[in-house]
Design a protein around this motif. Structure first.
Motif, short mmCIF file in Angstrom:
data_model
loop_
_atom_site.label_atom_id
_atom_site.label_comp_id
_atom_site.label_asym_id
_atom_site.label_seq_id
_atom_site.Cartn_x
_atom_site.Cartn_y
_atom_site.Cartn_z
N ARG A 89 0.85 -1.18 0.00
CA ARG A 89 0.00 0.00 0.00
C ARG A 89 0.89 1.24 0.00
NH1 ARG A 89 -2.83 -1.34 5.20
NH2 ARG A 89 -1.33 -3.00 5.44
N ILE A 90 0.29 2.40 -0.18
CA ILE A 90 1.08 3.62 -0.29
C ILE A 90 1.85 3.88 1.01
CG2 ILE A 90 0.96 6.12 -0.63
CD1 ILE A 90 -1.47 5.63 -2.42
N VAL A 91 1.17 3.85 2.15
CA VAL A 91 1.80 4.00 3.45
C VAL A 91 1.27 2.89 4.37
CG1 VAL A 91 2.12 5.51 5.46
CG2 VAL A 91 2.00 6.51 3.16
N SER A 92 2.14 2.16 5.02
CA SER A 92 1.69 1.08 5.89
C SER A 92 1.01 1.64 7.13
CB SER A 92 2.88 0.21 6.32
OG SER A 92 3.72 0.92 7.21
N VAL A 93 0.15 0.83 7.74
CA VAL A 93 -0.53 1.26 8.96
C VAL A 93 0.49 1.57 10.06
CG1 VAL A 93 -2.12 0.53 10.78
CG2 VAL A 93 -2.65 0.02 8.40
N GLU A 94 1.54 0.74 10.13
CA GLU A 94 2.57 0.98 11.14
C GLU A 94 3.25 2.34 10.93
OE1 GLU A 94 2.22 -1.72 9.41
OE2 GLU A 94 2.19 -3.49 10.72
N ASP A 95 3.58 2.63 9.70
CA ASP A 95 4.25 3.90 9.38
C ASP A 95 3.31 5.08 9.65
OD1 ASP A 95 5.94 5.84 8.49
OD2 ASP A 95 5.89 5.26 6.38
N LEU A 96 2.06 4.93 9.24
CA LEU A 96 1.08 5.99 9.48
C LEU A 96 0.91 6.24 10.97
CD1 LEU A 96 -1.11 7.97 8.59
CD2 LEU A 96 -2.71 6.05 8.50
N GLY A 97 0.79 5.16 11.74
CA GLY A 97 0.64 5.30 13.19
C GLY A 97 1.82 6.03 13.81
N SER A 98 3.02 5.72 13.32
CA SER A 98 4.23 6.36 13.82
C SER A 98 4.21 7.86 13.55
CB SER A 98 5.46 5.72 13.18
OG SER A 98 6.64 6.36 13.60
N ARG A 99 3.73 8.26 12.37
CA ARG A 99 3.68 9.68 12.03
C ARG A 99 2.63 10.42 12.86
NH1 ARG A 99 4.15 9.65 5.36
NH2 ARG A 99 5.34 7.70 5.22
N LEU A 100 1.49 9.78 13.06
CA LEU A 100 0.41 10.41 13.82
C LEU A 100 0.74 10.50 15.30
CD1 LEU A 100 -2.65 8.64 12.15
CD2 LEU A 100 -1.94 11.01 11.81
N LEU A 315 2.21 11.07 -1.29
CA LEU A 315 1.62 10.68 -0.02
C LEU A 315 2.62 9.96 0.88
CD1 LEU A 315 -1.81 9.35 -1.36
CD2 LEU A 315 -1.46 11.44 -0.04
N GLU A 316 3.60 9.31 0.28
CA GLU A 316 4.62 8.60 1.05
C GLU A 316 5.44 9.56 1.90
OE1 GLU A 316 7.05 6.01 -1.31
OE2 GLU A 316 5.46 5.70 -2.78
N TYR A 317 5.52 10.82 1.50
CA TYR A 317 6.41 11.77 2.15
C TYR A 317 5.68 12.76 3.06
CZ TYR A 317 9.37 9.90 -1.54
OH TYR A 317 10.05 9.05 -2.37
N LEU A 318 4.37 12.57 3.23
CA LEU A 318 3.61 13.50 4.06
C LEU A 318 3.97 13.36 5.53
CD1 LEU A 318 0.00 13.27 2.54
CD2 LEU A 318 1.75 15.01 2.11
N VAL A 319 4.11 14.50 6.20
CA VAL A 319 4.30 14.52 7.65
C VAL A 319 3.35 15.55 8.23
CG1 VAL A 319 6.70 13.76 7.64
CG2 VAL A 319 6.19 16.20 7.42
N PHE A 320 2.93 15.31 9.46
CA PHE A 320 1.96 16.17 10.13
C PHE A 320 2.70 17.04 11.15
CE2 PHE A 320 -0.04 12.20 8.87
CZ PHE A 320 -1.12 12.66 8.12
#
Length: 352
Positions: A89-100, A315-320
């Motif tokens: 997928r574009i961003v893994s759930v693990e990676d997304l969780g880490s960013r959030l 989307l792979e490079y988005l940061v919040f």
């Protein structure tokens, strides 16, 4: 990045706080609820609910990917957990969780960590996670002040009635507590939980008879509506994010000297402008763009495929990027909370 249209408003709801219009305050206990019947003024947010990615109730800040796995093990597989199985997928759930998880949110709880929940005219019981400490503090102060005013006016009304009808003396402190009640917000504090935890609860929809919403600051809503003039209001639970096209940051990864590209999304418009000006001192600002948090997350966890566009790859490079004071206020909230839980699920203080 999803378009501004994802911010559009649907139906209405209200975030409510005590006011002086109620004739009586009553506090009762019902199972794990502490019910505070009080009066309210209201501030419209609008409302929109999203899908499900978690199950059950737990007093923990479990990472996003662990919640997703628990959902798959305990309930039918939802769209989100289906994507958890799809490793491409574009961003893994693990990676997304880490960013959030790097973004603090702030919520109103009692001394033990039991959340305050409010009941609107639509009868929906809701707790709020604020993206800004200042907004959580503003709401708490407003609720406290309004409740004090309501109690004072009710005491005056009751004492005048006692004197007029029975020529009785004014109420004693015990009688005041019994007939008028006390201000429930006096024992409140601002606590903090990471954004991934807040999103999990918000995405659940109705959980244990209650809803959980992420609330942006009032000024951020105003800024978003000024950027996107196609809408008149922001739906409740919608969180605006500000950005510039083709604006990037560079960040080192760990001990490596290699620079990683980051495409920042800001919760606060002024921070976007400040950061851009650091890199472009002598240039005029480009047009500010606005998107919405949940729409972005949905796009980030889409299955990857060979037909991905350049915007999908971005989307792979988005940061919040949270409000700049959030890290400091997060530490303050943790210190003030001491050894108590930051947020207890399964109990709640209900302000009617």
């Amino acid at each position: 990045i999803p378009s501004n249209k994802s911010m559009s408003s649907e139906d209405d709801a209200y975030f409510i706080i005590p006011s002086n219009k109620q004739k009586q305050q009553k506090i009762t206990k019902n199972n794990n609820n502490i019910l505070v019947e009080n009066a309210h003024s209201r501030r419209s947010f609008g409302t929109k609910y999203l899908g499900t990615i978690i199950v059950g109730i737990a007093a923990t800040t479990t990472p996003l990917h662990q919640w997703a796995k628990a959902e798959e093990e305990n309930t039918k597989i939802t769209a989100a957990t289906t994507m958890e199985k799809n490793k491409d997928r574009i961003v893994s759930v693990e990676d997304l969780g880490s960013r959030l998880r790097k973004v603090p949110t702030f919520t109103i709880v009692d001394k033990r960590g039991v959340p305050f929940m409010v009941v609107g005219e639509d009868a929906k019981l809701t707790a709020y996670f604020f993206t800004s400490y200042k907004e959580a503090d503003r709401i708490l102060r407003l609720a406290d002040k309004s409740s004090d005013k309501g109690i004072l006016e009710l005491k005056k009304e009751r004492n005048e009635k006692r004197k007029k009808e029975n020529n009785q003396p004014i109420m004693t402190l015990e009688e005041e507590k019994e007939e008028v009640g006390t201000n429930p917000w006096k024992d409140a504090r601002i606590s903090t939980v990471p954004l991934d935890f807040a999103i999990i609860l918000a995405n659940k929809g109705k959980l244990g008879g209650a809803y959980f919403k992420i609330a942006p600051a009032e000024n951020d809503i105003k800024d978003a509506l000024e950027v996107d003039k196609s809408v008149d209001d922001l739906s409740e639970g919608k969180v605006p994010l500000f950005y510039f096209d083709k604006f990037e940051l560079s960040s080192s990864s760990g001990k490596s000297t290699t620079k990683e590209t980051q495409i920042p999304l800001y919760f606060r418009k002024s921070q976007l402008l400040e950061e851009w000006k650091k890199q472009n001192r002598n240039e005029n600002y480009p047009d500010v763009k606005v998107t919405e948090l949940f729409s972005v997350i949905t796009e980030m966890v889409k299955p990857n495929n060979n037909n991905s566009t350049d915007s999908d790859k971005d989307l792979e490079y988005l940061v919040f990027i949270p409000p700049k004071e959030s890290s400091m206020m997060e530490k303050k909230c943790v210190k003030n909370g001491g050894k108590e839980q930051p947020f207890i699920l399964g109990e709640r203080i209900v302000v009617l």
